[in-house]
Enzyme design. Sequence first.
Site, PDB file in Angstrom:
ATOM      1  N   ARG A 107      28.632  39.585  34.515  1.00  0.00           N
ATOM      2  CA  ARG A 107      27.232  39.128  34.573  1.00  0.00           C
ATOM      3  C   ARG A 107      27.187  37.741  35.163  1.00  0.00           C
ATOM      4  O   ARG A 107      28.178  37.019  35.181  1.00  0.00           O
ATOM      5  CB  ARG A 107      26.627  39.089  33.164  1.00  0.00           C
ATOM      6  CG  ARG A 107      26.308  40.453  32.603  1.00  0.00           C
ATOM      7  CD  ARG A 107      25.814  40.285  31.197  1.00  0.00           C
ATOM      8  NE  ARG A 107      27.041  40.107  30.393  1.00  0.00           N
ATOM      9  CZ  ARG A 107      27.131  40.317  29.121  1.00  0.00           C
ATOM     10  NH1 ARG A 107      26.086  40.640  28.438  1.00  0.00           N
ATOM     11  NH2 ARG A 107      28.266  40.173  28.490  1.00  0.00           N
TER      12      ARG A 107
ATOM     13  N   HIS B  38      30.833  52.432  42.670  1.00  0.00           N
ATOM     14  CA  HIS B  38      30.835  53.853  43.040  1.00  0.00           C
ATOM     15  C   HIS B  38      29.733  54.565  42.258  1.00  0.00           C
ATOM     16  O   HIS B  38      29.292  54.103  41.204  1.00  0.00           O
ATOM     17  CB  HIS B  38      32.193  54.480  42.741  1.00  0.00           C
ATOM     18  CG  HIS B  38      33.285  53.897  43.578  1.00  0.00           C
ATOM     19  ND1 HIS B  38      33.489  54.250  44.887  1.00  0.00           N
ATOM     20  CD2 HIS B  38      34.211  52.955  43.294  1.00  0.00           C
ATOM     21  CE1 HIS B  38      34.498  53.560  45.378  1.00  0.00           C
ATOM     22  NE2 HIS B  38      34.957  52.757  44.418  1.00  0.00           N
TER      23      HIS B  38
ATOM     24  N   ASN C  66      44.087  30.070  46.373  1.00  0.00           N
ATOM     25  CA  ASN C  66      45.499  30.233  46.067  1.00  0.00           C
ATOM     26  C   ASN C  66      45.963  31.656  46.387  1.00  0.00           C
ATOM     27  O   ASN C  66      45.180  32.506  46.807  1.00  0.00           O
ATOM     28  CB  ASN C  66      45.770  29.870  44.605  1.00  0.00           C
ATOM     29  CG  ASN C  66      47.107  29.190  44.436  1.00  0.00           C
ATOM     30  OD1 ASN C  66      48.075  29.506  45.110  1.00  0.00           O
ATOM     31  ND2 ASN C  66      47.164  28.235  43.515  1.00  0.00           N
TER      32      ASN C  66
ATOM     33  N   ALA D 291      41.039  31.539  33.109  1.00  0.00           N
ATOM     34  CA  ALA D 291      42.032  32.484  33.610  1.00  0.00           C
ATOM     35  C   ALA D 291      41.924  33.832  32.911  1.00  0.00           C
ATOM     36  O   ALA D 291      41.699  33.909  31.706  1.00  0.00           O
ATOM     37  CB  ALA D 291      43.434  31.907  33.422  1.00  0.00           C
TER      38      ALA D 291
ATOM     39  N   GLY E 196      43.398  31.378  37.235  1.00  0.00           N
ATOM     40  CA  GLY E 196      44.196  32.484  37.748  1.00  0.00           C
ATOM     41  C   GLY E 196      43.751  33.827  37.211  1.00  0.00           C
ATOM     42  O   GLY E 196      43.277  33.960  36.086  1.00  0.00           O
TER      43      GLY E 196
END
Length: 194
Positions: free
Chosen positions: A158, A107, A77, A152, A134
């Site tokens: 994990r 990072h 989507n 959502a 979503g």
Amino acid sequence: MGGDWIRYRTSPALQELSWKAHATCATINRTFYEAPDEAQRLFHELVPGAGAGVDFRPPISIDYGFRLTIGDRTFINADFLIIGGGAVTIGADCLIGPRCGIYTPNHAEGIEGRLGGWELPEPVTIGDNVWLGGSVTIMPGVTIGDNSIIGAGSVVTRDVPSGVVAVGNPCRVIRPIAESDGPDQPRAAASEAR
């Protein structure tokens, strides 16, 4: 890329690769509704590992399409985002909700390493028949097992096993998938995953 430390911010070659991928995404997003065949052609050029019947809605934003594999009949989507150079594998028959993001770089934690621009791309694997609700965020190095549902807004930090419903931030398993559901059955999984 993937498995070794890299310095994206000081690598003109990596920056050029991602710039070209984002330029292709911009063209796909701009032309999707006026020239759908051309948008599909560009998508498959960007993501040579996309299977048959992959369907998507713009906008999409992908750093390195050649590091992405998508199984047959998967639906993606709007507002799909993949960041970083880690390999991403999405299985067949998946449902990817709107505004989902997959992040593959970690990072450096140390101050000097971060200032030096070091990052470690890690792979993300999503099994077959996975439903991401979503605004799901998937973090580097995560594997989600076949047939699972991620609710959502979840942040998946994990691995998630096969055949479960998992929700939250951080995402956690709340129960196994229902054996069956249909028009005459309760829709608990659907309401939890929205």
